[in-house]
Design an enzyme around this catalytic site. Sequence first.
Site, PDB file in Angstrom:
ATOM      1  N   LEU A 173       0.846  -1.201   0.000  1.00 13.09           N
ATOM      2  CA  LEU A 173       0.000   0.000   0.000  1.00 13.09           C
ATOM      3  C   LEU A 173       0.880   1.249   0.000  1.00 13.09           C
ATOM      4  O   LEU A 173       1.610   1.509   0.956  1.00 13.09           O
ATOM      5  CB  LEU A 173      -0.905   0.011   1.234  1.00 13.09           C
ATOM      6  CG  LEU A 173      -1.716  -1.278   1.487  1.00 13.09           C
ATOM      7  CD1 LEU A 173      -2.587  -1.113   2.722  1.00 13.09           C
ATOM      8  CD2 LEU A 173      -2.546  -1.658   0.270  1.00 13.09           C
ATOM      9  N   ARG A 233       1.698  13.824   7.276  1.00 13.13           N
ATOM     10  CA  ARG A 233       2.540  14.123   8.433  1.00 13.13           C
ATOM     11  C   ARG A 233       4.004  14.386   8.060  1.00 13.13           C
ATOM     12  O   ARG A 233       4.784  14.861   8.872  1.00 13.13           O
ATOM     13  CB  ARG A 233       2.437  12.970   9.451  1.00 13.13           C
ATOM     14  CG  ARG A 233       1.068  12.882  10.112  1.00 13.13           C
ATOM     15  CD  ARG A 233       0.827  11.553  10.812  1.00 13.13           C
ATOM     16  NE  ARG A 233       0.439  10.499   9.888  1.00 13.13           N
ATOM     17  CZ  ARG A 233       0.099   9.255  10.238  1.00 13.13           C
ATOM     18  NH1 ARG A 233       0.132   8.914  11.513  1.00 13.13           N
ATOM     19  NH2 ARG A 233      -0.255   8.359   9.329  1.00 13.13           N
ATOM     20  N   LYS A 290       5.113  10.499   0.231  1.00 14.11           N
ATOM     21  CA  LYS A 290       5.928   9.977   1.342  1.00 14.11           C
ATOM     22  C   LYS A 290       6.867   8.851   0.911  1.00 14.11           C
ATOM     23  O   LYS A 290       8.043   8.854   1.273  1.00 14.11           O
ATOM     24  CB  LYS A 290       4.994   9.491   2.455  1.00 14.11           C
ATOM     25  CG  LYS A 290       5.716   8.771   3.568  1.00 14.11           C
ATOM     26  CD  LYS A 290       4.864   8.593   4.788  1.00 14.11           C
ATOM     27  CE  LYS A 290       3.826   7.520   4.641  1.00 14.11           C
ATOM     28  NZ  LYS A 290       3.103   7.306   5.908  1.00 14.11           N
ATOM     29  N   GLN A 328      -5.486   3.859  -6.708  1.00  7.46           N
ATOM     30  CA  GLN A 328      -6.514   4.244  -5.735  1.00  7.46           C
ATOM     31  C   GLN A 328      -6.705   5.749  -5.940  1.00  7.46           C
ATOM     32  O   GLN A 328      -5.889   6.553  -5.494  1.00  7.46           O
ATOM     33  CB  GLN A 328      -6.028   3.949  -4.305  1.00  7.46           C
ATOM     34  CG  GLN A 328      -7.057   4.265  -3.245  1.00  7.46           C
ATOM     35  CD  GLN A 328      -6.454   4.269  -1.828  1.00  7.46           C
ATOM     36  OE1 GLN A 328      -5.238   4.341  -1.640  1.00  7.46           O
ATOM     37  NE2 GLN A 328      -7.317   4.196  -0.831  1.00  7.46           N
ATOM     38  N   THR A 360      -6.547   2.654   4.328  1.00  6.99           N
ATOM     39  CA  THR A 360      -5.878   1.405   3.951  1.00  6.99           C
ATOM     40  C   THR A 360      -6.884   0.329   3.518  1.00  6.99           C
ATOM     41  O   THR A 360      -6.598  -0.487   2.639  1.00  6.99           O
ATOM     42  CB  THR A 360      -5.022   0.877   5.116  1.00  6.99           C
ATOM     43  OG1 THR A 360      -5.801   0.914   6.322  1.00  6.99           O
ATOM     44  CG2 THR A 360      -3.769   1.720   5.327  1.00  6.99           C
ATOM     45  N   ASP A 372       5.293   2.106   3.871  1.00  6.17           N
ATOM     46  CA  ASP A 372       6.143   3.025   4.644  1.00  6.17           C
ATOM     47  C   ASP A 372       6.876   2.305   5.769  1.00  6.17           C
ATOM     48  O   ASP A 372       7.229   2.894   6.775  1.00  6.17           O
ATOM     49  CB  ASP A 372       5.298   4.194   5.189  1.00  6.17           C
ATOM     50  CG  ASP A 372       4.229   3.745   6.179  1.00  6.17           C
ATOM     51  OD1 ASP A 372       4.059   2.524   6.370  1.00  6.17           O
ATOM     52  OD2 ASP A 372       3.568   4.622   6.772  1.00  6.17           O
ATOM     53  N   TYR A 425      43.538  22.336 -12.310  1.00  9.35           N
ATOM     54  CA  TYR A 425      42.278  21.883 -12.916  1.00  9.35           C
ATOM     55  C   TYR A 425      42.588  21.027 -14.138  1.00  9.35           C
ATOM     56  O   TYR A 425      43.231  21.503 -15.087  1.00  9.35           O
ATOM     57  CB  TYR A 425      41.392  23.071 -13.333  1.00  9.35           C
ATOM     58  CG  TYR A 425      40.186  22.583 -14.101  1.00  9.35           C
ATOM     59  CD1 TYR A 425      39.284  21.687 -13.516  1.00  9.35           C
ATOM     60  CD2 TYR A 425      39.968  22.966 -15.423  1.00  9.35           C
ATOM     61  CE1 TYR A 425      38.199  21.193 -14.224  1.00  9.35           C
ATOM     62  CE2 TYR A 425      38.868  22.479 -16.137  1.00  9.35           C
ATOM     63  CZ  TYR A 425      37.995  21.594 -15.534  1.00  9.35           C
ATOM     64  OH  TYR A 425      36.927  21.093 -16.225  1.00  9.35           O
ATOM     65  N   ASN A 435      39.733  24.068 -21.125  1.00 11.39           N
ATOM     66  CA  ASN A 435      39.027  23.116 -21.999  1.00 11.39           C
ATOM     67  C   ASN A 435      37.777  23.714 -22.647  1.00 11.39           C
ATOM     68  O   ASN A 435      37.198  23.107 -23.528  1.00 11.39           O
ATOM     69  CB  ASN A 435      38.638  21.867 -21.200  1.00 11.39           C
ATOM     70  CG  ASN A 435      37.764  22.183 -19.998  1.00 11.39           C
ATOM     71  OD1 ASN A 435      37.837  23.277 -19.435  1.00 11.39           O
ATOM     72  ND2 ASN A 435      36.949  21.242 -19.604  1.00 11.39           N
ATOM     73  N   TYR A 436      37.372  24.888 -22.255  1.00 12.73           N
ATOM     74  CA  TYR A 436      36.074  25.426 -22.689  1.00 12.73           C
ATOM     75  C   TYR A 436      36.286  26.744 -23.416  1.00 12.73           C
ATOM     76  O   TYR A 436      36.915  27.666 -22.872  1.00 12.73           O
ATOM     77  CB  TYR A 436      35.197  25.617 -21.437  1.00 12.73           C
ATOM     78  CG  TYR A 436      33.780  26.021 -21.706  1.00 12.73           C
ATOM     79  CD1 TYR A 436      33.009  25.328 -22.641  1.00 12.73           C
ATOM     80  CD2 TYR A 436      33.196  27.070 -21.006  1.00 12.73           C
ATOM     81  CE1 TYR A 436      31.692  25.691 -22.868  1.00 12.73           C
ATOM     82  CE2 TYR A 436      31.879  27.430 -21.230  1.00 12.73           C
ATOM     83  CZ  TYR A 436      31.130  26.745 -22.170  1.00 12.73           C
ATOM     84  OH  TYR A 436      29.830  27.101 -22.383  1.00 12.73           O
TER      85      TYR A 436
HETATM   86  C1  UD1 Z   1      -1.391   1.879   9.845  1.00  8.44           C
HETATM   87  C2  UD1 Z   1      -2.390   0.970  10.586  1.00  8.44           C
HETATM   88  C3  UD1 Z   1      -1.950   0.864  12.046  1.00  8.44           C
HETATM   89  C4  UD1 Z   1      -0.525   0.326  12.110  1.00  8.44           C
HETATM   90  C5  UD1 Z   1       0.422   1.181  11.289  1.00  8.44           C
HETATM   91  C6  UD1 Z   1       1.761   0.473  11.177  1.00  8.44           C
HETATM   92  C7  UD1 Z   1      -4.521   1.292   9.450  1.00  8.44           C
HETATM   93  C8  UD1 Z   1      -5.871   1.901   9.542  1.00  8.44           C
HETATM   94  N1  UD1 Z   1      -3.707   1.513  10.504  1.00  8.44           N
HETATM   95  O1  UD1 Z   1      -1.515   3.176  10.406  1.00  8.44           O
HETATM   96  O2  UD1 Z   1      -2.793  -0.034  12.737  1.00  8.44           O
HETATM   97  O3  UD1 Z   1      -0.093   0.302  13.470  1.00  8.44           O
HETATM   98  O4  UD1 Z   1      -0.085   1.355   9.940  1.00  8.44           O
HETATM   99  O5  UD1 Z   1       2.709   1.275  10.547  1.00  8.44           O
HETATM  100  O6  UD1 Z   1      -4.213   0.599   8.506  1.00  8.44           O
HETATM  101  N2  UD1 Z   1      -2.246   4.110   2.193  1.00  8.44           N
HETATM  102  C9  UD1 Z   1      -2.869   3.900   0.974  1.00  8.44           C
HETATM  103  N3  UD1 Z   1      -4.077   4.455   0.762  1.00  8.44           N
HETATM  104  C10 UD1 Z   1      -4.733   5.202   1.688  1.00  8.44           C
HETATM  105  C11 UD1 Z   1      -4.105   5.390   2.949  1.00  8.44           C
HETATM  106  C12 UD1 Z   1      -2.858   4.824   3.166  1.00  8.44           C
HETATM  107  O7  UD1 Z   1      -2.310   3.240   0.089  1.00  8.44           O
HETATM  108  O8  UD1 Z   1      -5.844   5.664   1.407  1.00  8.44           O
HETATM  109  C13 UD1 Z   1      -0.891   3.545   2.404  1.00  8.44           C
HETATM  110  C14 UD1 Z   1       0.122   4.586   2.767  1.00  8.44           C
HETATM  111  O9  UD1 Z   1       0.786   5.083   1.593  1.00  8.44           O
HETATM  112  C15 UD1 Z   1       1.077   3.850   3.699  1.00  8.44           C
HETATM  113  C16 UD1 Z   1       0.214   2.744   4.290  1.00  8.44           C
HETATM  114  O10 UD1 Z   1      -0.940   2.662   3.504  1.00  8.44           O
HETATM  115  O11 UD1 Z   1       2.165   3.290   3.026  1.00  8.44           O
HETATM  116  C17 UD1 Z   1      -0.160   3.020   5.738  1.00  8.44           C
HETATM  117  O12 UD1 Z   1      -0.869   4.218   5.810  1.00  8.44           O
HETATM  118  P1  UD1 Z   1      -0.669   5.234   7.035  1.00  8.44           P
HETATM  119  O13 UD1 Z   1      -1.612   6.382   6.829  1.00  8.44           O
HETATM  120  O14 UD1 Z   1       0.749   5.543   7.225  1.00  8.44           O
HETATM  121  O15 UD1 Z   1      -1.222   4.356   8.243  1.00  8.44           O
HETATM  122  P2  UD1 Z   1      -0.839   4.493   9.776  1.00  8.44           P
HETATM  123  O16 UD1 Z   1      -1.545   5.654  10.336  1.00  8.44           O
HETATM  124  O17 UD1 Z   1       0.616   4.424   9.949  1.00  8.44           O
HETATM  125 CA    CA Z   2       2.338   4.651   8.634  1.00  8.38          CA
END
Ligand code: UD1
Ligand code: CA
Length: 451
Positions: free
Chosen positions: A9, A16, A23, A74, A80, A104, A366, A386-387
């Site tokens: 994902l 943040r 990110k 998406q 997620t 991430d 140089y 050179n230039y």
């Molecule tokens: C998420 C988990 C949390 C866990 C943590 C671990 C959920 C709701 N929560 O929180 O329980 O402890 O990861 O690191 O899953 N992403 C998408 N599409 C979206 C939103 C996010 O692809 O619509 C991707 C982001 O790019 C990222 C990953 O999902 O790589 C996680 O998203 P993030 O918003 O960082 O979730 P956390 O708040 O860290």
């Molecule tokens: Ca995260």
Amino acid sequence: MGEVLPIILAAGRGIRMASSMPKVLHKLLGRPILSYVIDAVRGLGLKRICVVVGYRAEEVMKVFEQPEIIFIEQREQLGTGHALMCCKEILSDIKGDILVLNGDTPLITQNTLKRLIDIHKNEGSLITLVISKVKQPGEYGLIIRDKEGRIKGIEEVTERNKTRQSKEINAGIYCFKKDFLEKNIPLIPKNEKKGEYYLTDLIKIASEKGEKIAEIEAPFEEVIGINNRLDLAIATDILRKNILKGLMLQGTTIIDPNSTYVESGIKIGRDSILFPGVYLSGKTTIGENTILEHGVVIRDSEIGNNVVIKAYSVITESIVEDNAKIGPFAHLRPGSHVAEEAKIGNFVEMKKSYIGRGSKASHLTYLGDAQIGNDVNIGAGTITCNYDGKRKHKTIIKDRAFIGSNTAFIAPICIGEEVTVGAGSVITEDVPDKKLAIARARQVIKEKKKD
Ligand code: UD1
Ligand code: CA
């Protein structure tokens, strides 16, 4: 291992991070965060890797375009759980299990992923997740258990009950049985507070149906998620220390591991010594018994054995052969090649140039677009011009030539073997082998005017 489809994902914006860049493209020791996750998954030897992209998808796809990678878009980042909803089509033609990972979480290892898949298969569970124990759960989802200790859900930070004591967090890495996922993704409720669909609600859904949820534990150092730049700095430190530890155990002396940066994949031979402030990046290799003094910065370069690179030298896309000496304060720009036993001294800049075996340019020089033979001595302050304002031209200096200090070569130009050039010359014409060339105004001595 049986068929497993990994889904990473990576569609989130990463608010943040307070950045205009997605990110997952932020760099951790020189490489994008997402590349580490992809590499860990690639190590499993699976046929395909799905990556969900969304925020500035074009940019992310451009960086990671590879035949085995399938991008799924998406369009709106609604959480997620919603990211998984976008994978409906690909899920419909899959048989095995589904490995879902946050994009991430760059320090996850191939071993932990293997362990996760093995436990998932052996236990026959619908969901297996990676958990970790921490002192402060921060913004991670918390693992909630029933009285018997079985996992019954994940509590997100937005839902957090302040009195909750759990120190177990959800790492954001899961294995699902495909049928369970397909059937239950549409049942993920919308979280009213955030307007998002949480993947983690699948745990509660499974638990309420009395289904089996398995788990493995991993050290926090492996599962840290990068949400902001503080996390990025912490992850950089963890990775950096792991890399340095590996190098030290294989025979590299690192005088101050707290101030030394070596990106992953860089090879360093035995008995080489890295002084404080060294930064090695890209596709760099360092030979055996080579010394890199304070503040040496090297990128995409090949450094041989028994080389000494003195303090504060910068080397990029260049080759330095065995027994050469560089610096202090030398600058080898792309395309520089220093042959065996050659010396490039202080305040010498090279670009797209070769300097042959045993040759020396010891001070304030140089060398651009130059081809220099063996055992040549280049005097202090020599410049290859050179230039011409429009194009670059070559300077050729053949074996055993002796170039006096403060010579300017107006390129294109060729200096023959064993030529001597008088100090302070501006050389505009080729010099045949074994000749002496002097090109400077003759000194005059006159009587001083009397007042
Ligand atoms: C998420 C988990 C949390 C866990 C943590 C671990 C959920 C709701 N929560 O929180 O329980 O402890 O990861 O690191 O899953 N992403 C998408 N599409 C979206 C939103 C996010 O692809 O619509 C991707 C982001 O790019 C990222 C990953 O999902 O790589 C996680 O998203 P993030 O918003 O960082 O979730 P956390 O708040 O860290
Ligand atoms: Ca995260």
